[in-house]
Design a protein around this motif. Structure first.
Motif, mmCIF file in Angstrom:
data_model
loop_
_atom_site.group_PDB
_atom_site.id
_atom_site.type_symbol
_atom_site.label_atom_id
_atom_site.label_comp_id
_atom_site.label_asym_id
_atom_site.label_seq_id
_atom_site.Cartn_x
_atom_site.Cartn_y
_atom_site.Cartn_z
ATOM 1 N N LEU A 11 49.164 63.599 -32.334
ATOM 2 C CA LEU A 11 48.354 63.816 -31.123
ATOM 3 C C LEU A 11 46.912 64.178 -31.479
ATOM 4 N N ALA A 12 46.720 64.945 -32.558
ATOM 5 C CA ALA A 12 45.372 65.367 -32.945
ATOM 6 C C ALA A 12 44.484 64.151 -33.210
ATOM 7 N N ALA A 67 37.104 61.779 -23.306
ATOM 8 C CA ALA A 67 38.098 61.584 -24.373
ATOM 9 C C ALA A 67 38.467 62.924 -25.002
ATOM 10 N N LEU A 68 37.450 63.756 -25.241
ATOM 11 C CA LEU A 68 37.699 65.073 -25.828
ATOM 12 C C LEU A 68 38.506 65.949 -24.868
ATOM 13 N N GLN A 69 38.146 65.904 -23.587
ATOM 14 C CA GLN A 69 38.868 66.707 -22.587
ATOM 15 C C GLN A 69 40.342 66.304 -22.551
ATOM 16 N N ASN A 70 40.596 65.005 -22.564
ATOM 17 C CA ASN A 70 41.984 64.542 -22.504
ATOM 18 C C ASN A 70 42.751 64.940 -23.760
ATOM 19 N N ARG A 71 42.078 64.856 -24.915
ATOM 20 C CA ARG A 71 42.764 65.210 -26.161
ATOM 21 C C ARG A 71 43.132 66.689 -26.175
ATOM 22 N N ALA A 73 43.429 68.754 -23.609
ATOM 23 C CA ALA A 73 44.444 69.049 -22.574
ATOM 24 C C ALA A 73 45.833 68.739 -23.125
ATOM 25 N N GLU A 74 45.958 67.617 -23.820
ATOM 26 C CA GLU A 74 47.267 67.236 -24.348
ATOM 27 C C GLU A 74 47.719 68.186 -25.465
ATOM 28 N N LEU A 75 46.793 68.554 -26.353
ATOM 29 C CA LEU A 75 47.157 69.461 -27.453
ATOM 30 C C LEU A 75 47.585 70.832 -26.934
ATOM 31 N N GLU A 76 46.974 71.274 -25.822
ATOM 32 C CA GLU A 76 47.340 72.586 -25.257
ATOM 33 C C GLU A 76 48.522 72.486 -24.295
ATOM 34 N N GLY A 77 48.967 71.273 -23.990
ATOM 35 C CA GLY A 77 50.032 71.114 -23.001
ATOM 36 C C GLY A 77 49.563 71.410 -21.589
ATOM 37 N N ARG A 194 50.200 77.950 -28.501
ATOM 38 C CA ARG A 194 49.974 77.215 -27.251
ATOM 39 C C ARG A 194 50.234 78.176 -26.095
ATOM 40 N N PRO A 195 49.174 78.860 -25.631
ATOM 41 C CA PRO A 195 49.340 79.952 -24.655
ATOM 42 C C PRO A 195 50.053 79.539 -23.374
ATOM 43 N N ILE A 196 49.916 78.262 -22.960
ATOM 44 C CA ILE A 196 50.570 77.835 -21.712
ATOM 45 C C ILE A 196 52.089 77.977 -21.842
ATOM 46 N N GLU A 197 52.614 77.755 -23.049
ATOM 47 C CA GLU A 197 54.064 77.921 -23.256
ATOM 48 C C GLU A 197 54.488 79.388 -23.153
#
Ligand SMILES: *Cc1c(COP(=O)(O)O)cnc(C)c1O
Length: 428
Positions: A11-12, A67-71, A73-77, A194-197
């Motif tokens: 993903l990175a 592109a950076l925002q999407n990357r 967002a995905e890495l942080e879930g 991953r703080p959201i988790e």
């Protein structure tokens, strides 16, 4: 694709990006443009009305930054992300939709020095305030939340290092009070935590640090989990009720889990203008490609250097959560199982004066006000980053006068130890 890749390393490199649709360029191009041509008047109207998502003007949106925002967002879930011009801008952007004059946040005492200053001083200009509480005292956190509280704020691994917030204990308190938990994840990065988790609603970063990783960019980001129900109370009218700043649009009703992100772009970036630049976004995208490799090495080096320092005669203590002696060691397993990052402090027996000599005597370590670089960095917080704080605030923030902060880079650990050894001899 049938099986979406899940590995962080994959993903990175791939998340949020594809070959450029216009040219096939494999790497994300730097879209160095201010504006984007509308197809026709209807297209322009649909974009401005948010009926269609697209590019209007680079204060709001830009393909490189998207592109950076999407990357991230995905890495942080998360459900979405908005990049900003700096980490401090990200903090204001995260709070802006939630706050109003008379409202407050409850914040940990263990924060980056600049954040304590932003919260305790500059907030006043907006009519906002912050109550600082020891986040190990859960009753005190509960007691500090009142009817005007609109967020709870902490760092996952706190700058200047050595402290890990028990997010699993704090998140339910924010939840019970009906307010979002905002976690600054700068020191950990999503590779380690991953703080959201762990129940965070919003995650903020200074991209200036480990995320870009080589000291080239000033940037920030706000990631939204998409999980908070802004309509559950009347506390967040900008998101749950008609927003006068966008001709009465009701963001949560219209955009669901993307409400906070759309608000951040359509109102936050539009009116506050804390926009990242495309070139900076490109460098950060490049940095993130090697984030997992770098964080592994930062952690391995920090563990080795911290253990060596702890055994040195001139050293009073080392606050690295990765050490067996750390009171926060058990939280590493829970909150950031891949390691406690590369940032920690060391207390010298010789106090303030020894710290100043030690910093001057180091050769390989650069004396700079930054962290999370590939190269090792050192600073004496009490005379620099935490200088504006009282001695009591300095001590509460882990930056007492006898304390030096080290940001361990990805050089050879033995070279770092040799440099520290000669500087400790010179200082004592
Ligand atoms: C550096 C830093 C910030 C501020 O970020 P800038 O990009 O310098 O504005 C906020 N939080 C933490 C933990 C930091 O290390």
């Amino acid at each position: 694709m049938s099986n979406a890749p899940q590995d962080f390393g994959t993903l990175a490199i791939h998340a949020g990006t594809e070959a450029d649709p216009a040219t096939g360029a494999r790497q994300v191009p730097i879209y160095q443009t201010t504006a984007y041509e509308f197809r026709d008047a209807d297209h322009a109207a649909a974009l401005f009305g948010l009926q269609e998502v697209g590019y209007i003007y680079s204060r709001l949106t830009n393909p490189t930054i998207a592109a950076l925002q999407n990357r991230i967002a995905e890495l942080e879930g998360g459900a979405g992300a908005v990049c900003t011009s700096s980490g401090h801008a990200a903090q204001i952007m995260a709070l802006f939709p939630l706050m109003a004059p008379g409202r407050n946040i409850v914040a940990s005492t263990r924060l980056y020095g600049g954040t304590i200053t932003q919260f305790s001083q500059t907030f006043k200009r907006f009519g906002w305030s912050a109550k600082f509480v020891d986040f190990d005292d859960l009753d005190a956190v509960k007691a500090a939340i009142d009817d005007d509280t609109r967020a709870v704020f902490c760092e996952s691994i706190a700058n200047p290092g050595g402290y890990i917030t028990d997010l699993d204990a704090i998140a339910p308190i924010a939840d019970a009070a009906g307010v979002p938990l905002i976690v600054d994840n700068t020191t950990a990065t999503p590779y380690l935590c991953r703080p959201i988790e762990h129940g965070a609603t919003l995650v903020v970063h200074s991209l200036t640090k480990y995320m870009t990783g080589n000291g080239t960019v000033t940037g920030g980001v706000v990631v939204d989990s998409g999980k908070f129900d802004w309509s559950a109370s009347d506390k967040f009218p900008s998101l749950s009720q008609p927003e006068p700043a966008y001709h009465g649009l009701v963001f949560q009703e219209t955009f669901g889990p993307a409400a906070f992100t759309f608000h951040g772009i359509a109102i936050g970036l539009r009116d506050l203008g804390m926009t990242m630049n495309p070139q900076g976004a490109h460098y950060t995208l490049m940095g993130i490609e090697t984030l997992p490799l770098r964080m592994e090495k930062h952690v391995a080096n920090a563990e080795k250097v911290a253990a060596w320092l702890e055994g040195h005669d001139a050293v009073e203590g080392v606050t690295y959560a990765g050490l067996d002696s750390s009171p926060y060691k058990s939280r590493v397993a829970k909150i950031c199982p891949k390691g406690a990052s590369g940032l920690f402090t060391v207390q010298l027996k010789g106090g303030y004066d020894a710290c100043v000599k030690f910093v001057s005597a180091l050769n390989l370590f650069s004396h700079v006000a930054n962290l999370g670089d590939t190269r090792s960095l050192v600073i004496h917080p009490a005379s620099t980053t935490h200088r504006q704080l009282t001695e009591e605030q300095q001590t509460a923030a882990g930056a007492a006068p006898n304390t030096v902060r080290l940001s361990i880079g990805i050089e050879g650990a033995d070279d770092l130890i040799a440099d520290l050894d000669q500087a400790l001899k010179a200082a004592t």
